[in-house]
Design a protein around this motif. Structure first.
Motif, PDB file in Angstrom:
ATOM      1  N   TYR A  63       0.780  -1.329  -0.006  1.00 42.41           N
ATOM      2  CA  TYR A  63       0.036   0.006  -0.055  1.00 42.41           C
ATOM      3  C   TYR A  63       0.890   1.334  -0.092  1.00 42.41           C
ATOM      4  O   TYR A  63       1.693   1.263   0.736  1.00 42.41           O
ATOM      5  N   THR A  64       0.385   2.307  -0.870  1.00 38.12           N
ATOM      6  CA  THR A  64       1.128   3.697  -0.997  1.00 38.12           C
ATOM      7  C   THR A  64       0.219   4.579  -1.045  1.00 38.12           C
ATOM      8  O   THR A  64      -0.782   4.327  -1.861  1.00 38.12           O
ATOM      9  N   VAL A  65       0.071   5.744  -0.161  1.00 35.64           N
ATOM     10  CA  VAL A  65      -1.000   6.774  -0.130  1.00 35.64           C
ATOM     11  C   VAL A  65      -0.056   8.187  -0.560  1.00 35.64           C
ATOM     12  O   VAL A  65       1.118   8.330  -0.244  1.00 35.64           O
ATOM     13  N   LEU A  66      -0.480   8.748  -1.735  1.00 31.99           N
ATOM     14  CA  LEU A  66       0.101  10.083  -2.062  1.00 31.99           C
ATOM     15  C   LEU A  66      -1.098  11.177  -2.007  1.00 31.99           C
ATOM     16  O   LEU A  66      -2.122  10.825  -2.276  1.00 31.99           O
ATOM     17  N   CYS A  67      -0.609  12.137  -1.356  1.00 33.89           N
ATOM     18  CA  CYS A  67      -1.472  13.270  -0.990  1.00 33.89           C
ATOM     19  C   CYS A  67      -0.897  14.388  -1.794  1.00 33.89           C
ATOM     20  O   CYS A  67       0.431  14.798  -1.863  1.00 33.89           O
ATOM     21  N   TYR A  68      -1.772  15.011  -2.630  1.00 35.26           N
ATOM     22  CA  TYR A  68      -1.149  16.063  -3.554  1.00 35.26           C
ATOM     23  C   TYR A  68      -2.370  17.069  -3.811  1.00 35.26           C
ATOM     24  O   TYR A  68      -3.580  16.998  -3.471  1.00 35.26           O
ATOM     25  N   LYS A  69      -1.840  18.290  -4.396  1.00 34.89           N
ATOM     26  CA  LYS A  69      -2.716  19.280  -4.947  1.00 34.89           C
ATOM     27  C   LYS A  69      -2.783  19.274  -6.371  1.00 34.89           C
ATOM     28  O   LYS A  69      -1.635  19.093  -6.943  1.00 34.89           O
ATOM     29  N   ALA A  70      -4.088  19.118  -7.064  1.00 35.62           N
ATOM     30  CA  ALA A  70      -3.996  19.324  -8.592  1.00 35.62           C
ATOM     31  C   ALA A  70      -5.477  19.594  -8.862  1.00 35.62           C
ATOM     32  O   ALA A  70      -6.215  19.821  -8.282  1.00 35.62           O
ATOM     33  N   ASN A  71      -5.385  20.133 -10.167  1.00 34.04           N
ATOM     34  CA  ASN A  71      -6.630  20.412 -10.706  1.00 34.04           C
ATOM     35  C   ASN A  71      -7.536  19.164 -11.152  1.00 34.04           C
ATOM     36  O   ASN A  71      -6.992  18.040 -11.442  1.00 34.04           O
ATOM     37  N   GLY A  72      -8.648  19.024 -11.359  1.00 36.76           N
ATOM     38  CA  GLY A  72      -9.526  18.007 -11.855  1.00 36.76           C
ATOM     39  C   GLY A  72      -9.094  17.331 -12.978  1.00 36.76           C
ATOM     40  O   GLY A  72      -9.281  16.004 -13.026  1.00 36.76           O
ATOM     41  N   ASP A  73      -8.633  18.173 -13.998  1.00 40.25           N
ATOM     42  CA  ASP A  73      -8.366  17.221 -15.183  1.00 40.25           C
ATOM     43  C   ASP A  73      -7.227  16.433 -15.118  1.00 40.25           C
ATOM     44  O   ASP A  73      -6.911  15.557 -15.756  1.00 40.25           O
ATOM     45  N   ALA A  74      -6.447  16.642 -14.072  1.00 37.22           N
ATOM     46  CA  ALA A  74      -5.091  15.924 -13.989  1.00 37.22           C
ATOM     47  C   ALA A  74      -5.389  14.618 -13.390  1.00 37.22           C
ATOM     48  O   ALA A  74      -4.625  13.510 -13.377  1.00 37.22           O
ATOM     49  N   ILE A  75      -6.346  14.596 -12.680  1.00 40.83           N
ATOM     50  CA  ILE A  75      -7.078  13.198 -12.011  1.00 40.83           C
ATOM     51  C   ILE A  75      -7.062  12.209 -13.035  1.00 40.83           C
ATOM     52  O   ILE A  75      -6.553  11.041 -13.010  1.00 40.83           O
ATOM     53  N   ALA A  76      -7.729  12.504 -14.160  1.00 39.19           N
ATOM     54  CA  ALA A  76      -8.124  11.337 -15.201  1.00 39.19           C
ATOM     55  C   ALA A  76      -6.859  11.021 -15.710  1.00 39.19           C
ATOM     56  O   ALA A  76      -6.963   9.758 -16.001  1.00 39.19           O
ATOM     57  N   GLU A  77      -5.697  11.556 -15.858  1.00 40.74           N
ATOM     58  CA  GLU A  77      -4.541  11.287 -16.460  1.00 40.74           C
ATOM     59  C   GLU A  77      -3.807  10.321 -15.479  1.00 40.74           C
ATOM     60  O   GLU A  77      -3.243   9.230 -15.888  1.00 40.74           O
ATOM     61  N   ILE A  78      -3.771  10.716 -14.128  1.00 45.54           N
ATOM     62  CA  ILE A  78      -3.206   9.879 -13.062  1.00 45.54           C
ATOM     63  C   ILE A  78      -3.847   8.469 -12.953  1.00 45.54           C
ATOM     64  O   ILE A  78      -3.277   7.617 -12.880  1.00 45.54           O
ATOM     65  N   GLU A  79      -5.060   8.330 -13.088  1.00 45.66           N
ATOM     66  CA  GLU A  79      -6.025   7.386 -12.966  1.00 45.66           C
ATOM     67  C   GLU A  79      -5.839   6.384 -14.265  1.00 45.66           C
ATOM     68  O   GLU A  79      -5.791   5.341 -14.146  1.00 45.66           O
ATOM     69  N   ARG A  80      -5.638   7.190 -15.327  1.00 49.78           N
ATOM     70  CA  ARG A  80      -5.333   6.470 -16.589  1.00 49.78           C
ATOM     71  C   ARG A  80      -4.030   5.369 -16.514  1.00 49.78           C
ATOM     72  O   ARG A  80      -4.090   4.356 -16.916  1.00 49.78           O
ATOM     73  N   ASN A  81      -2.960   6.170 -15.898  1.00 48.05           N
ATOM     74  CA  ASN A  81      -1.647   5.675 -15.716  1.00 48.05           C
ATOM     75  C   ASN A  81      -1.572   4.310 -14.901  1.00 48.05           C
ATOM     76  O   ASN A  81      -1.111   3.061 -14.930  1.00 48.05           O
ATOM     77  N   LEU A  82      -2.355   4.555 -13.678  1.00 46.42           N
ATOM     78  CA  LEU A  82      -2.724   3.684 -12.643  1.00 46.42           C
ATOM     79  C   LEU A  82      -3.164   2.337 -13.447  1.00 46.42           C
ATOM     80  O   LEU A  82      -3.219   1.102 -12.931  1.00 46.42           O
ATOM     81  N   ARG A  83      -4.716   2.461 -13.988  1.00 47.39           N
ATOM     82  CA  ARG A  83      -5.360   1.505 -14.752  1.00 47.39           C
ATOM     83  C   ARG A  83      -4.472   0.671 -15.914  1.00 47.39           C
ATOM     84  O   ARG A  83      -4.628  -0.626 -15.666  1.00 47.39           O
ATOM     85  N   ILE A  84      -3.541   1.325 -16.551  1.00 46.64           N
ATOM     86  CA  ILE A  84      -2.765   0.702 -17.435  1.00 46.64           C
ATOM     87  C   ILE A  84      -1.479  -0.133 -16.809  1.00 46.64           C
ATOM     88  O   ILE A  84      -0.999  -0.853 -17.400  1.00 46.64           O
ATOM     89  N   ASN A  85      -1.234   0.172 -15.641  1.00 45.82           N
ATOM     90  CA  ASN A  85       0.106  -0.284 -14.979  1.00 45.82           C
ATOM     91  C   ASN A  85      -0.488  -1.710 -14.491  1.00 45.82           C
ATOM     92  O   ASN A  85      -1.232  -1.929 -13.615  1.00 45.82           O
ATOM     93  N   GLU A  86       0.290  -2.756 -14.977  1.00 42.00           N
ATOM     94  CA  GLU A  86      -0.087  -4.222 -14.707  1.00 42.00           C
ATOM     95  C   GLU A  86       0.190  -4.610 -13.364  1.00 42.00           C
ATOM     96  O   GLU A  86      -0.346  -5.627 -12.734  1.00 42.00           O
ATOM     97  N   ASP A  87       1.071  -3.969 -12.628  1.00 39.12           N
ATOM     98  CA  ASP A  87       1.817  -4.178 -11.257  1.00 39.12           C
ATOM     99  C   ASP A  87       0.696  -3.627 -10.195  1.00 39.12           C
ATOM    100  O   ASP A  87       0.831  -3.898  -8.966  1.00 39.12           O
ATOM    101  N   VAL A  88      -0.069  -2.575 -10.794  1.00 36.59           N
ATOM    102  CA  VAL A  88      -0.877  -1.981  -9.767  1.00 36.59           C
ATOM    103  C   VAL A  88      -2.432  -2.818  -9.642  1.00 36.59           C
ATOM    104  O   VAL A  88      -2.937  -3.057 -10.654  1.00 36.59           O
TER     105      VAL A  88
END
Length: 115
Positions: A63-88
């Motif tokens: 488990y890892t938790v990241l706390c950050y400030k971002a705009n809403g558009d950035a979340i889609a890109e972050i989640e896309r990267n997590l979704r395509i990562n086979e190790d997550v």
């Protein structure tokens, strides 16, 4: 332009990865945050834990938790990267909006940075 808000993303990587591979996965996600101009406030590596239920035939995960400030558009890109990562194997993003939530978020950031 979307507003900058406080977010927390928790993700779980496969337990079969070596320590260096786990660190590389965390760095990879932190890199994505940098690319989307998110301000990383804290990284809390909770470590290897038992999962509540089996996910992708895994009973444990790192488990890892990241706390950050971002705009809403950035979340889609972050989640896309997590979704395509086979190790997550699982991830969750939480947005902190009202006063009490933001106060709790700030406490979490402080606790993670003091670890």
């Amino acid at each position: 332009m979307a507003r900058i808000r406080n977010y927390e993303t928790m993700f779980i990587v496969k337990p079969s990865l070596a320590e260096e591979e786990i660190k590389a996965q965390i760095a990879k996600i932190q890199e994505v945050l940098t690319k989307v101009n998110a301000e990383l406030l804290a990284t809390d590596e909770i470590g290897m834990r038992q999962l509540a239920y089996e996910v992708q035939k895994q009973k444990r995960g790192y488990y890892t938790v990241l706390c950050y400030k971002a705009n809403g558009d950035a979340i889609a890109e972050i989640e896309r990267n997590l979704r395509i990562n086979e190790d997550v194997i699982k991830f969750l993003t939480v947005k902190y909006v009202n006063g009490k939530e933001v106060a709790q978020f700030n406490k979490q950031v402080e606790a993670a940075n003091n670890k």
